[in-house]
Each structure stands twice: as C-alpha cells, then as structure tokens.
Design a protein around this motif. Structure first.
Motif, mmCIF file in Angstrom:
data_model
loop_
_atom_site.group_PDB
_atom_site.id
_atom_site.type_symbol
_atom_site.label_atom_id
_atom_site.label_comp_id
_atom_site.label_asym_id
_atom_site.label_seq_id
_atom_site.Cartn_x
_atom_site.Cartn_y
_atom_site.Cartn_z
ATOM 1 N N ILE A 278 -6.385 1.831 1.175
ATOM 2 C CA ILE A 278 -5.635 3.028 1.576
ATOM 3 C C ILE A 278 -6.600 4.143 1.963
ATOM 4 O O ILE A 278 -6.435 4.798 2.988
ATOM 5 N N GLU B 178 0.831 -1.200 0.000
ATOM 6 C CA GLU B 178 0.000 0.000 0.000
ATOM 7 C C GLU B 178 0.867 1.252 0.000
ATOM 8 O O GLU B 178 0.565 2.218 -0.702
ATOM 9 N N HIS C 190 -6.189 -2.117 -3.467
ATOM 10 C CA HIS C 190 -5.248 -1.498 -2.527
ATOM 11 C C HIS C 190 -5.614 -0.034 -2.281
ATOM 12 O O HIS C 190 -5.548 0.445 -1.142
#
Length: 88
Positions: A64, A30, A60
């Motif tokens: 995030i 990430e 991802h």
C-alpha cells in the motif's frame, strides 16, 4: 513560448489533484486493510479482524505504501480519507 504551450501549462495547473486511490489500483484486500487502518486498528487487530497473519498485514501495508507513494500509516490514512470516493 507559444500560445498553445502556454495554454497547456496553465491547464495543467488548473486540473484538480488526481485521485490517489484510483491511480494506485489497490487490491480489495489492500483496500480493506487501509480502511481498518484509518479507523485506528493496529496491525495485530487488522490481522485478527480479517483472519490473516500479522506478517501478511505488514506485507500488504508495504505494498500500500509503495502504491500510494507514502512512508507511514498516517500518510496512507490521509490519502485514503482525502480520496473523493471515501467521503460518502
């Protein structure tokens, strides 16, 4: 309000803002994706650069956004660039 409570309230306002990336506990992947995002890479370019699929990058990025409590690439990039450990 007691003196002790007043001191705690004042101290809470004087604390520096928390480091968003430290508290978010991003995985290494990430962090890689976020770093490329801040350099202007598109999702497809990130996927090609890291050798992963486009949908993997999107997944991802969703993770995030949740961890950083943001809703866009711009907000995520801004938090990343404001983090103390990224200013080297």
């Amino acid at each position: 309000m007691s003196g002790e409570i007043a001191r705690k309230v004042i101290a809470s306002f004087q604390r520096p803002a928390h480091a968003p990336l430290e508290e978010a506990r991003l995985t290494p992947r990430e962090a890689d994706i976020l770093g490329l995002l801040t350099r202007g890479y598109a999702n497809k370019e990130i996927a090609e650069h890291l050798g992963v699929g486009y949908e993997t990058v999107r997944t991802h990025l969703c993770n995030i956004y949740q961890k950083l409590h943001v809703r866009s690439r711009t907000e995520a990039a801004a938090k990343y660039l404001q983090a103390p450990e990224q200013k080297a």
